[in-house]
Design an enzyme around this catalytic site. Structure first.
Site, PDB file in Angstrom:
ATOM      1  N   ASP A  90       0.741  -1.275  -0.237  1.00 61.37           N
ATOM      2  CA  ASP A  90       0.356   0.269  -0.023  1.00 61.37           C
ATOM      3  C   ASP A  90       1.219   1.147   0.228  1.00 61.37           C
ATOM      4  O   ASP A  90       0.478   1.891  -0.133  1.00 61.37           O
ATOM      5  CB  ASP A  90      -0.922   0.007   1.432  1.00 61.37           C
ATOM      6  CG  ASP A  90      -0.782   0.575   2.432  1.00 61.37           C
ATOM      7  OD1 ASP A  90       0.631  -0.666   2.988  1.00 61.37           O
ATOM      8  OD2 ASP A  90      -0.616   1.282   3.003  1.00 61.37           O
ATOM      9  N   ASP A  93       5.933   0.496   2.825  1.00 59.89           N
ATOM     10  CA  ASP A  93       6.408  -0.656   3.847  1.00 59.89           C
ATOM     11  C   ASP A  93       6.369  -1.844   2.794  1.00 59.89           C
ATOM     12  O   ASP A  93       6.035  -1.701   1.326  1.00 59.89           O
ATOM     13  CB  ASP A  93       5.478  -0.702   5.433  1.00 59.89           C
ATOM     14  CG  ASP A  93       4.308  -1.349   5.145  1.00 59.89           C
ATOM     15  OD1 ASP A  93       3.352  -1.245   3.849  1.00 59.89           O
ATOM     16  OD2 ASP A  93       2.998   0.015   6.015  1.00 59.89           O
ATOM     17  N   TYR A 241      -5.059   0.441   9.089  1.00 56.62           N
ATOM     18  CA  TYR A 241      -6.391   0.902   8.691  1.00 56.62           C
ATOM     19  C   TYR A 241      -7.297   0.841   9.649  1.00 56.62           C
ATOM     20  O   TYR A 241      -7.796  -0.284   9.486  1.00 56.62           O
ATOM     21  CB  TYR A 241      -6.051   0.380   7.288  1.00 56.62           C
ATOM     22  CG  TYR A 241      -5.174   1.151   6.545  1.00 56.62           C
ATOM     23  CD1 TYR A 241      -4.985   1.659   5.793  1.00 56.62           C
ATOM     24  CD2 TYR A 241      -3.886   0.239   6.398  1.00 56.62           C
ATOM     25  CE1 TYR A 241      -4.260   2.778   5.201  1.00 56.62           C
ATOM     26  CE2 TYR A 241      -2.586   0.944   5.383  1.00 56.62           C
ATOM     27  CZ  TYR A 241      -3.037   2.304   4.674  1.00 56.62           C
ATOM     28  OH  TYR A 241      -2.098   2.416   4.509  1.00 56.62           O
ATOM     29  N   GLU A 481       6.018   9.755   3.326  1.00 54.36           N
ATOM     30  CA  GLU A 481       5.785   8.135   2.103  1.00 54.36           C
ATOM     31  C   GLU A 481       4.919   8.725   1.535  1.00 54.36           C
ATOM     32  O   GLU A 481       3.407   8.909   1.309  1.00 54.36           O
ATOM     33  CB  GLU A 481       5.280   7.528   3.453  1.00 54.36           C
ATOM     34  CG  GLU A 481       4.676   6.108   3.010  1.00 54.36           C
ATOM     35  CD  GLU A 481       4.583   5.401   4.292  1.00 54.36           C
ATOM     36  OE1 GLU A 481       4.327   4.370   4.878  1.00 54.36           O
ATOM     37  OE2 GLU A 481       4.102   6.091   5.395  1.00 54.36           O
TER      38      GLU A 481
END
Length: 501
Positions: A90, A93, A241, A481
Protein backbone atom coordinates in the site's frame (compact mmCIF):
# COMPACT_ATOMS: atom_id res chain seq x y z
CA UNK A 1 1.90 4.22 5.73
CA UNK A 2 -0.80 6.77 6.41
CA UNK A 3 -2.70 6.17 9.62
CA UNK A 4 -6.44 6.31 10.13
CA UNK A 5 -8.29 9.60 10.31
CA UNK A 6 -11.36 10.30 12.39
CA UNK A 7 -14.54 11.25 10.53
CA UNK A 8 -15.64 14.87 10.68
CA UNK A 9 -19.08 16.41 11.16
CA UNK A 10 -20.76 17.65 8.04
CA UNK A 11 -22.69 20.59 9.42
CA UNK A 12 -22.62 22.77 6.38
CA UNK A 13 -22.11 26.46 7.32
CA UNK A 14 -24.23 29.27 5.98
CA UNK A 15 -22.46 31.65 3.62
CA UNK A 16 -21.81 35.15 4.90
CA UNK A 17 -19.25 36.37 2.41
CA UNK A 18 -20.22 38.77 -0.32
CA UNK A 19 -19.81 37.52 -3.87
CA UNK A 20 -17.11 40.11 -4.50
CA UNK A 21 -15.01 38.89 -1.55
CA UNK A 22 -15.54 35.27 -2.59
CA UNK A 23 -14.35 36.05 -6.10
CA UNK A 24 -11.33 37.93 -4.79
CA UNK A 25 -10.27 35.08 -2.52
CA UNK A 26 -10.83 32.53 -5.23
CA UNK A 27 -8.73 34.43 -7.74
CA UNK A 28 -6.05 34.91 -5.11
CA UNK A 29 -5.98 31.17 -4.53
CA UNK A 30 -5.64 30.41 -8.21
CA UNK A 31 -2.74 32.83 -8.55
CA UNK A 32 -0.98 31.74 -5.35
CA UNK A 33 2.42 30.13 -5.65
CA UNK A 34 3.10 31.83 -8.94
CA UNK A 35 4.51 30.17 -11.97
CA UNK A 36 1.54 27.98 -12.80
CA UNK A 37 0.68 26.29 -16.05
CA UNK A 38 2.68 24.70 -18.75
CA UNK A 39 2.83 21.24 -17.21
CA UNK A 40 3.37 18.10 -19.23
CA UNK A 41 0.31 16.27 -17.96
CA UNK A 42 0.87 13.38 -20.35
CA UNK A 43 4.33 12.75 -18.88
CA UNK A 44 2.94 13.00 -15.36
CA UNK A 45 0.15 10.56 -16.31
CA UNK A 46 2.64 8.03 -17.64
CA UNK A 47 4.66 8.28 -14.44
CA UNK A 48 1.67 8.15 -12.12
CA UNK A 49 0.67 4.79 -13.62
CA UNK A 50 4.24 3.49 -13.68
CA UNK A 51 4.35 3.98 -9.90
CA UNK A 52 1.98 1.05 -9.44
CA UNK A 53 4.52 -1.32 -10.98
CA UNK A 54 6.92 -0.34 -8.23
CA UNK A 55 4.30 -1.36 -5.66
CA UNK A 56 3.64 -4.81 -7.07
CA UNK A 57 3.94 -7.86 -4.87
CA UNK A 58 4.33 -11.44 -6.06
CA UNK A 59 5.71 -12.87 -9.30
CA UNK A 60 6.43 -9.95 -11.60
CA UNK A 61 5.39 -10.25 -15.26
CA UNK A 62 7.71 -10.27 -18.25
CA UNK A 63 6.65 -6.75 -19.22
CA UNK A 64 7.52 -5.27 -15.82
CA UNK A 65 9.06 -1.84 -16.44
CA UNK A 66 10.35 -0.96 -12.96
CA UNK A 67 13.37 -3.18 -13.30
CA UNK A 68 14.96 -2.64 -9.88
CA UNK A 69 11.98 -4.41 -8.29
CA UNK A 70 12.05 -8.23 -8.27
CA UNK A 71 9.72 -11.05 -7.20
CA UNK A 72 8.63 -10.95 -3.56
CA UNK A 73 6.25 -12.58 -1.07
CA UNK A 74 5.81 -15.68 -3.22
CA UNK A 75 4.37 -17.77 -0.38
CA UNK A 76 1.73 -15.33 0.80
CA UNK A 77 -1.32 -17.22 2.01
CA UNK A 78 0.49 -20.55 2.34
CA UNK A 79 0.05 -20.68 6.12
CA UNK A 80 -3.72 -20.41 5.60
CA UNK A 81 -3.79 -22.90 2.72
CA UNK A 82 -4.71 -20.30 0.11
CA UNK A 83 -2.90 -18.42 -2.66
CA UNK A 84 -2.61 -14.75 -1.75
CA UNK A 85 0.33 -13.85 -3.93
CA UNK A 86 0.19 -10.67 -5.94
CA UNK A 87 -1.54 -7.40 -5.22
CA UNK A 88 0.04 -4.15 -4.09
CA UNK A 89 2.03 -2.97 -1.13
CA UNK A 90 0.00 0.00 0.00
CA UNK A 91 2.81 2.43 0.76
CA UNK A 92 6.46 2.36 1.81
CA UNK A 93 6.24 -0.84 3.83
CA UNK A 94 5.80 -4.48 2.88
CA UNK A 95 2.28 -5.21 4.13
CA UNK A 96 -0.68 -5.91 1.88
CA UNK A 97 -3.63 -4.13 3.45
CA UNK A 98 -6.87 -5.11 1.72
CA UNK A 99 -8.92 -2.05 2.65
CA UNK A 100 -6.74 0.60 0.97
CA UNK A 101 -5.86 -1.82 -1.84
CA UNK A 102 -9.54 -2.26 -2.70
CA UNK A 103 -10.14 1.51 -2.57
CA UNK A 104 -7.11 2.04 -4.79
CA UNK A 105 -8.54 -0.44 -7.30
CA UNK A 106 -11.96 1.23 -7.22
CA UNK A 107 -10.46 4.66 -7.91
CA UNK A 108 -8.21 3.33 -10.67
CA UNK A 109 -11.29 1.76 -12.26
CA UNK A 110 -13.31 4.98 -11.88
CA UNK A 111 -10.42 6.89 -13.46
CA UNK A 112 -10.59 4.60 -16.50
CA UNK A 113 -14.40 4.69 -16.68
CA UNK A 114 -14.60 8.48 -16.68
CA UNK A 115 -11.28 9.46 -18.25
CA UNK A 116 -9.93 6.43 -20.10
CA UNK A 117 -10.73 8.08 -23.42
CA UNK A 118 -8.17 10.76 -22.48
CA UNK A 119 -5.37 8.33 -21.60
CA UNK A 120 -4.07 7.78 -25.12
CA UNK A 121 -1.20 5.27 -25.20
CA UNK A 122 -1.31 4.93 -21.41
CA UNK A 123 -4.73 3.29 -21.38
CA UNK A 124 -3.21 -0.17 -21.72
CA UNK A 125 -0.96 0.40 -18.71
CA UNK A 126 -3.88 1.75 -16.70
CA UNK A 127 -5.87 -1.40 -17.48
CA UNK A 128 -2.95 -3.53 -16.29
CA UNK A 129 -2.84 -1.54 -13.07
CA UNK A 130 -6.54 -2.19 -12.47
CA UNK A 131 -6.22 -5.87 -13.29
CA UNK A 132 -3.21 -6.37 -11.00
CA UNK A 133 -5.50 -5.26 -8.20
CA UNK A 134 -8.57 -7.27 -9.19
CA UNK A 135 -6.61 -10.47 -9.84
CA UNK A 136 -5.52 -10.31 -6.22
CA UNK A 137 -8.97 -9.41 -4.91
CA UNK A 138 -10.38 -12.44 -6.72
CA UNK A 139 -7.90 -14.61 -4.82
CA UNK A 140 -8.78 -12.87 -1.54
CA UNK A 141 -12.49 -13.63 -2.06
CA UNK A 142 -12.23 -17.15 -3.49
CA UNK A 143 -13.65 -18.76 -0.34
CA UNK A 144 -17.40 -18.02 0.05
CA UNK A 145 -18.37 -15.72 2.94
CA UNK A 146 -14.71 -14.96 3.53
CA UNK A 147 -12.46 -12.09 2.54
CA UNK A 148 -8.74 -12.15 3.23
CA UNK A 149 -8.05 -8.56 4.22
CA UNK A 150 -4.36 -8.41 5.11
CA UNK A 151 -1.14 -10.31 4.59
CA UNK A 152 1.73 -9.57 6.93
CA UNK A 153 2.11 -8.49 10.53
CA UNK A 154 2.40 -4.71 10.54
CA UNK A 155 4.21 -4.49 13.85
CA UNK A 156 6.99 -6.92 12.91
CA UNK A 157 7.22 -5.31 9.47
CA UNK A 158 7.53 -1.82 10.93
CA UNK A 159 10.27 -3.06 13.23
CA UNK A 160 12.41 -3.70 10.16
CA UNK A 161 13.73 -1.69 7.25
CA UNK A 162 14.18 -4.31 4.55
CA UNK A 163 13.47 -4.91 0.89
CA UNK A 164 10.30 -6.79 -0.01
CA UNK A 165 12.56 -9.28 -1.81
CA UNK A 166 14.29 -10.04 1.54
CA UNK A 167 11.28 -10.16 3.85
CA UNK A 168 11.55 -12.55 6.77
CA UNK A 169 8.83 -10.99 8.91
CA UNK A 170 5.53 -12.72 9.70
CA UNK A 171 3.23 -13.10 6.67
CA UNK A 172 0.11 -13.91 8.63
CA UNK A 173 -3.06 -13.94 6.54
CA UNK A 174 -5.97 -12.18 8.23
CA UNK A 175 -9.58 -12.63 7.16
CA UNK A 176 -13.15 -11.65 7.88
CA UNK A 177 -15.93 -14.23 7.82
CA UNK A 178 -19.40 -14.93 9.22
CA UNK A 179 -18.12 -15.08 12.79
CA UNK A 180 -15.83 -12.06 12.42
CA UNK A 181 -17.58 -9.75 9.94
CA UNK A 182 -16.05 -6.85 8.07
CA UNK A 183 -18.72 -5.06 6.08
CA UNK A 184 -16.45 -2.09 5.49
CA UNK A 185 -13.56 -3.90 3.83
CA UNK A 186 -15.87 -6.45 2.18
CA UNK A 187 -18.08 -3.65 0.87
CA UNK A 188 -15.09 -1.81 -0.58
CA UNK A 189 -13.85 -5.04 -2.12
CA UNK A 190 -17.25 -5.57 -3.75
CA UNK A 191 -17.16 -1.99 -5.03
CA UNK A 192 -13.70 -2.52 -6.52
CA UNK A 193 -14.73 -5.72 -8.30
CA UNK A 194 -17.93 -4.11 -9.60
CA UNK A 195 -16.20 -0.95 -10.82
CA UNK A 196 -13.53 -2.99 -12.57
CA UNK A 197 -16.20 -5.12 -14.24
CA UNK A 198 -17.42 -1.93 -15.94
CA UNK A 199 -13.87 -1.26 -17.13
CA UNK A 200 -13.60 -4.70 -18.73
CA UNK A 201 -17.22 -5.05 -19.90
CA UNK A 202 -16.38 -4.59 -23.57
CA UNK A 203 -12.65 -5.26 -23.37
CA UNK A 204 -12.80 -8.71 -21.75
CA UNK A 205 -16.45 -9.79 -21.29
CA UNK A 206 -15.71 -13.11 -19.58
CA UNK A 207 -13.40 -11.47 -17.05
CA UNK A 208 -15.98 -8.73 -16.51
CA UNK A 209 -18.68 -11.31 -15.74
CA UNK A 210 -16.36 -13.05 -13.29
CA UNK A 211 -15.74 -9.74 -11.52
CA UNK A 212 -19.38 -8.71 -11.23
CA UNK A 213 -20.50 -12.18 -10.14
CA UNK A 214 -17.88 -12.14 -7.40
CA UNK A 215 -18.84 -8.59 -6.44
CA UNK A 216 -22.45 -9.72 -5.97
CA UNK A 217 -21.37 -12.57 -3.71
CA UNK A 218 -19.02 -10.43 -1.64
CA UNK A 219 -21.65 -7.71 -1.24
CA UNK A 220 -24.20 -10.24 0.00
CA UNK A 221 -21.67 -11.38 2.59
CA UNK A 222 -20.93 -7.78 3.62
CA UNK A 223 -24.64 -6.96 3.95
CA UNK A 224 -25.78 -10.18 5.62
CA UNK A 225 -23.02 -10.26 8.24
CA UNK A 226 -22.66 -6.67 9.34
CA UNK A 227 -19.83 -5.29 11.43
CA UNK A 228 -16.57 -3.34 11.28
CA UNK A 229 -13.52 -5.41 10.46
CA UNK A 230 -11.35 -3.71 13.04
CA UNK A 231 -13.62 -4.99 15.82
CA UNK A 232 -12.35 -8.51 15.36
CA UNK A 233 -8.96 -7.66 13.86
CA UNK A 234 -8.06 -4.65 15.98
CA UNK A 235 -4.66 -5.94 17.02
CA UNK A 236 -3.68 -6.48 13.38
CA UNK A 237 -5.18 -3.49 11.55
CA UNK A 238 -5.13 -0.72 14.15
CA UNK A 239 -3.81 1.95 14.27
CA UNK A 240 -2.87 1.52 10.59
CA UNK A 241 -6.15 1.03 8.72
CA UNK A 242 -8.62 0.94 11.57
CA UNK A 243 -12.26 1.40 10.51
CA UNK A 244 -13.20 4.54 12.40
CA UNK A 245 -15.94 5.74 10.08
CA UNK A 246 -18.14 2.64 10.30
CA UNK A 247 -19.24 0.23 7.60
CA UNK A 248 -22.52 1.82 6.50
CA UNK A 249 -20.99 3.96 3.78
CA UNK A 250 -19.23 0.99 2.18
CA UNK A 251 -22.55 -0.85 1.85
CA UNK A 252 -24.09 2.07 -0.04
CA UNK A 253 -20.89 2.54 -2.05
CA UNK A 254 -20.85 -1.12 -3.08
CA UNK A 255 -24.55 -1.03 -3.97
CA UNK A 256 -24.02 2.05 -6.13
CA UNK A 257 -21.20 0.38 -8.06
CA UNK A 258 -23.14 -2.88 -8.37
CA UNK A 259 -26.07 -0.98 -9.83
CA UNK A 260 -23.74 0.59 -12.36
CA UNK A 261 -22.09 -2.75 -13.14
CA UNK A 262 -25.05 -5.14 -13.16
CA UNK A 263 -27.88 -2.75 -14.14
CA UNK A 264 -30.07 -4.69 -11.73
CA UNK A 265 -32.88 -2.69 -10.17
CA UNK A 266 -32.48 -4.38 -6.77
CA UNK A 267 -29.36 -2.35 -6.07
CA UNK A 268 -31.12 0.91 -6.84
CA UNK A 269 -33.93 -0.15 -4.53
CA UNK A 270 -31.35 -0.98 -1.88
CA UNK A 271 -29.93 2.54 -2.16
CA UNK A 272 -33.37 4.18 -1.90
CA UNK A 273 -34.41 1.99 1.02
CA UNK A 274 -31.18 2.40 2.96
CA UNK A 275 -30.30 6.03 2.22
CA UNK A 276 -31.29 7.26 5.68
CA UNK A 277 -30.46 4.09 7.61
CA UNK A 278 -26.94 3.98 6.17
CA UNK A 279 -26.47 7.75 6.57
CA UNK A 280 -25.81 8.84 3.00
CA UNK A 281 -25.65 12.48 4.04
CA UNK A 282 -23.00 12.05 6.74
CA UNK A 283 -19.55 13.64 6.56
CA UNK A 284 -20.14 14.90 3.07
CA UNK A 285 -16.77 16.66 2.84
CA UNK A 286 -14.79 13.45 3.30
CA UNK A 287 -13.63 10.94 0.73
CA UNK A 288 -10.92 8.35 1.17
CA UNK A 289 -10.22 4.72 1.84
CA UNK A 290 -12.42 4.71 4.96
CA UNK A 291 -15.07 7.32 4.18
CA UNK A 292 -17.04 7.04 0.95
CA UNK A 293 -19.87 9.50 1.63
CA UNK A 294 -18.84 12.24 -0.80
CA UNK A 295 -18.01 9.63 -3.44
CA UNK A 296 -21.40 7.96 -3.06
CA UNK A 297 -23.22 11.24 -3.55
CA UNK A 298 -21.18 12.27 -6.59
CA UNK A 299 -21.44 8.83 -8.22
CA UNK A 300 -25.20 8.56 -7.78
CA UNK A 301 -25.73 12.19 -8.81
CA UNK A 302 -24.66 11.38 -12.35
CA UNK A 303 -27.93 9.52 -12.95
CA UNK A 304 -29.92 12.32 -11.34
CA UNK A 305 -28.27 14.95 -13.54
CA UNK A 306 -28.98 12.80 -16.59
CA UNK A 307 -32.67 12.83 -15.69
CA UNK A 308 -32.79 9.11 -14.93
CA UNK A 309 -33.27 9.08 -11.17
CA UNK A 310 -35.28 11.96 -9.79
CA UNK A 311 -36.11 9.90 -6.70
CA UNK A 312 -32.40 10.09 -5.79
CA UNK A 313 -32.23 13.89 -5.89
CA UNK A 314 -31.21 14.03 -2.24
CA UNK A 315 -27.87 12.56 -3.30
CA UNK A 316 -27.39 15.44 -5.71
CA UNK A 317 -28.23 17.87 -2.92
CA UNK A 318 -25.58 16.22 -0.77
CA UNK A 319 -23.10 16.40 -3.65
CA UNK A 320 -23.84 20.08 -4.13
CA UNK A 321 -23.21 20.71 -0.43
CA UNK A 322 -19.95 18.79 -0.70
CA UNK A 323 -18.81 20.96 -3.60
CA UNK A 324 -19.71 24.17 -1.78
CA UNK A 325 -17.77 23.03 1.30
CA UNK A 326 -14.59 22.85 -0.79
CA UNK A 327 -14.76 26.27 -2.38
CA UNK A 328 -11.95 28.57 -1.22
CA UNK A 329 -12.97 31.66 0.66
CA UNK A 330 -15.74 29.84 2.49
CA UNK A 331 -15.19 29.20 6.19
CA UNK A 332 -15.67 25.47 6.65
CA UNK A 333 -14.51 23.75 9.83
CA UNK A 334 -12.78 20.81 8.13
CA UNK A 335 -11.51 22.10 4.78
CA UNK A 336 -8.70 24.62 4.75
CA UNK A 337 -6.19 25.85 2.23
CA UNK A 338 -2.50 26.38 2.83
CA UNK A 339 -1.03 29.81 2.09
CA UNK A 340 0.16 28.38 -1.23
CA UNK A 341 -3.31 27.16 -2.18
CA UNK A 342 -3.25 23.43 -1.29
CA UNK A 343 -6.32 21.74 0.17
CA UNK A 344 -5.35 20.82 3.70
CA UNK A 345 -7.11 18.54 6.17
CA UNK A 346 -6.08 17.40 9.64
CA UNK A 347 -4.05 14.20 9.94
CA UNK A 348 -1.17 12.74 7.96
CA UNK A 349 -0.58 12.03 4.30
CA UNK A 350 -2.51 15.10 3.23
CA UNK A 351 -2.09 14.43 -0.49
CA UNK A 352 -4.60 11.59 -0.21
CA UNK A 353 -7.24 14.23 0.52
CA UNK A 354 -5.97 16.53 -2.22
CA UNK A 355 -6.15 13.94 -4.99
CA UNK A 356 -9.38 12.23 -3.89
CA UNK A 357 -11.33 15.46 -3.34
CA UNK A 358 -9.96 16.94 -6.56
CA UNK A 359 -11.04 13.84 -8.47
CA UNK A 360 -14.58 14.33 -7.22
CA UNK A 361 -14.48 18.02 -8.16
CA UNK A 362 -13.50 17.06 -11.70
CA UNK A 363 -15.90 14.14 -12.05
CA UNK A 364 -18.82 16.21 -10.78
CA UNK A 365 -17.91 19.13 -13.02
CA UNK A 366 -18.17 16.79 -16.01
CA UNK A 367 -21.56 15.49 -14.89
CA UNK A 368 -22.73 19.07 -14.39
CA UNK A 369 -21.47 20.10 -17.83
CA UNK A 370 -23.46 17.38 -19.58
CA UNK A 371 -26.59 18.50 -17.71
CA UNK A 372 -25.89 22.21 -18.25
CA UNK A 373 -26.13 22.67 -14.49
CA UNK A 374 -24.22 24.70 -11.90
CA UNK A 375 -24.00 24.30 -8.12
CA UNK A 376 -25.84 26.90 -6.02
CA UNK A 377 -23.63 27.97 -3.13
CA UNK A 378 -25.45 30.60 -1.17
CA UNK A 379 -25.48 33.72 -3.29
CA UNK A 380 -22.87 32.30 -5.66
CA UNK A 381 -23.23 29.81 -8.49
CA UNK A 382 -20.29 27.45 -8.90
CA UNK A 383 -19.96 26.56 -12.57
CA UNK A 384 -18.44 23.36 -13.94
CA UNK A 385 -15.57 25.45 -15.33
CA UNK A 386 -14.83 26.84 -11.87
CA UNK A 387 -14.69 23.33 -10.39
CA UNK A 388 -12.30 22.21 -13.12
CA UNK A 389 -10.02 25.19 -12.43
CA UNK A 390 -9.96 24.38 -8.74
CA UNK A 391 -9.08 20.74 -9.44
CA UNK A 392 -6.40 21.77 -11.91
CA UNK A 393 -4.94 24.18 -9.40
CA UNK A 394 -4.44 21.27 -6.98
CA UNK A 395 -2.81 19.14 -9.67
CA UNK A 396 -0.51 22.00 -10.65
CA UNK A 397 0.48 22.47 -7.02
CA UNK A 398 1.49 18.79 -6.85
CA UNK A 399 3.52 19.13 -10.05
CA UNK A 400 5.49 22.16 -8.90
CA UNK A 401 3.42 25.34 -8.72
CA UNK A 402 3.94 25.82 -5.00
CA UNK A 403 6.05 27.88 -2.58
CA UNK A 404 8.75 25.18 -2.42
CA UNK A 405 9.04 25.24 -6.24
CA UNK A 406 9.22 21.45 -6.25
CA UNK A 407 7.20 18.65 -7.69
CA UNK A 408 5.78 16.21 -5.16
CA UNK A 409 5.83 13.48 -7.79
CA UNK A 410 9.11 11.58 -7.87
CA UNK A 411 10.79 11.82 -11.25
CA UNK A 412 8.67 14.68 -12.54
CA UNK A 413 10.20 18.12 -13.00
CA UNK A 414 13.64 19.42 -12.11
CA UNK A 415 13.18 19.16 -8.35
CA UNK A 416 11.30 16.46 -6.46
CA UNK A 417 11.60 14.42 -3.21
CA UNK A 418 14.84 12.44 -3.04
CA UNK A 419 14.50 10.68 0.34
CA UNK A 420 11.04 9.21 0.32
CA UNK A 421 9.89 6.94 3.13
CA UNK A 422 9.90 3.75 1.09
CA UNK A 423 11.90 0.63 1.89
CA UNK A 424 12.41 -0.75 -1.62
CA UNK A 425 13.35 2.66 -3.01
CA UNK A 426 15.76 3.53 -0.19
CA UNK A 427 17.69 0.25 -0.08
CA UNK A 428 20.10 -0.97 -2.76
CA UNK A 429 18.30 -3.10 -5.32
CA UNK A 430 18.87 -6.83 -5.59
CA UNK A 431 20.57 -6.18 -8.91
CA UNK A 432 23.27 -3.99 -7.36
CA UNK A 433 23.42 -5.72 -3.97
CA UNK A 434 22.47 -9.42 -4.37
CA UNK A 435 23.30 -10.32 -0.78
CA UNK A 436 20.43 -10.24 1.68
CA UNK A 437 20.02 -7.12 3.82
CA UNK A 438 18.63 -8.13 7.20
CA UNK A 439 15.87 -6.58 9.25
CA UNK A 440 18.08 -4.19 11.23
CA UNK A 441 20.88 -3.98 8.69
CA UNK A 442 18.68 -1.70 6.61
CA UNK A 443 18.46 0.89 9.37
CA UNK A 444 21.55 2.71 8.19
CA UNK A 445 19.85 3.40 4.88
CA UNK A 446 16.79 4.71 6.70
CA UNK A 447 18.78 7.31 8.64
CA UNK A 448 21.17 8.14 5.80
CA UNK A 449 21.02 11.69 4.42
CA UNK A 450 21.77 10.32 0.94
CA UNK A 451 19.09 10.26 -1.76
CA UNK A 452 17.29 6.97 -2.37
CA UNK A 453 19.29 4.79 -4.79
CA UNK A 454 16.16 3.59 -6.67
CA UNK A 455 13.84 6.10 -8.27
CA UNK A 456 10.21 5.18 -7.61
CA UNK A 457 9.05 7.16 -10.62
CA UNK A 458 5.56 8.60 -10.32
CA UNK A 459 5.25 8.23 -6.57
CA UNK A 460 3.41 11.15 -4.98
CA UNK A 461 4.39 11.68 -1.35
CA UNK A 462 2.23 12.75 1.58
CA UNK A 463 3.14 16.34 0.87
CA UNK A 464 3.96 19.57 2.66
CA UNK A 465 2.55 20.75 5.97
CA UNK A 466 -0.09 23.42 6.43
CA UNK A 467 2.57 26.11 5.93
CA UNK A 468 3.69 24.67 2.58
CA UNK A 469 7.05 23.49 3.92
CA UNK A 470 8.37 20.02 3.19
CA UNK A 471 11.10 18.05 4.99
CA UNK A 472 12.65 15.78 2.38
CA UNK A 473 13.50 13.17 4.99
CA UNK A 474 12.52 9.51 5.46
CA UNK A 475 11.69 9.76 9.19
CA UNK A 476 8.98 12.34 8.39
CA UNK A 477 6.73 9.60 7.02
CA UNK A 478 3.52 11.61 7.02
CA UNK A 479 5.10 14.00 4.52
CA UNK A 480 7.54 11.73 2.65
CA UNK A 481 5.68 8.42 2.22
CA UNK A 482 3.86 7.65 -1.03
CA UNK A 483 0.69 5.55 -1.12
CA UNK A 484 -1.30 3.84 -3.84
CA UNK A 485 -4.47 5.68 -2.84
CA UNK A 486 -2.78 9.04 -3.39
CA UNK A 487 -1.95 8.09 -6.97
CA UNK A 488 -5.14 6.26 -7.97
CA UNK A 489 -7.42 9.32 -8.27
CA UNK A 490 -4.55 11.37 -9.67
CA UNK A 491 -4.48 9.05 -12.69
CA UNK A 492 -7.93 10.26 -13.72
CA UNK A 493 -7.10 13.90 -13.08
CA UNK A 494 -3.93 13.77 -15.16
CA UNK A 495 -5.70 11.94 -17.96
CA UNK A 496 -8.30 14.66 -18.26
CA UNK A 497 -5.85 17.56 -18.11
CA UNK A 498 -3.51 15.89 -20.59
CA UNK A 499 -6.36 16.21 -23.11
CA UNK A 500 -7.71 19.53 -21.78
CA UNK A 501 -4.64 21.47 -20.52
Amino acid sequence: MARKFSPFPANFPSFSLAVSLFSLLFLALLSAAAGGGGHDYSDALRKSILFFEGQRSGKLPADQRVMWRKDSALRDGATAGVDLTGGYYDAGDNIKFGFPMAFTTTLLAWSVIDFGRNMGPELGNALKAVRWGTDYLLKATAVPDTVYVQVGDAFSDHNCWERPEDMDTLRTAYRVDKDHPGSDVAGETAAALAAASVVFRSRDPSYSRLLVDRAVRVFEFADNYRGAYSTGLRSAVCPFYCAVNGYQDELLWAAAWLHKASRRREYREYIVTNEVVLRAGDTINEFGWDNKHAGINVLISKEVLMGKADDLRSFQNNADDFICSLLPGISHPQVRYSPGGLIFKAGGSNMQHVTSLSFLLLAYSNYLSHANHAVPCGGKSASPALLKRLAQRQVDYILGDNPMRMSYMVGYGARYPQRIHHRASSLPSVGTHPARIGCKAGSRYYISPDPNPNLLVGAVVGGPNSSDSFPDSRPFFQESEPTTYINAPLVGLLAFFSAHP
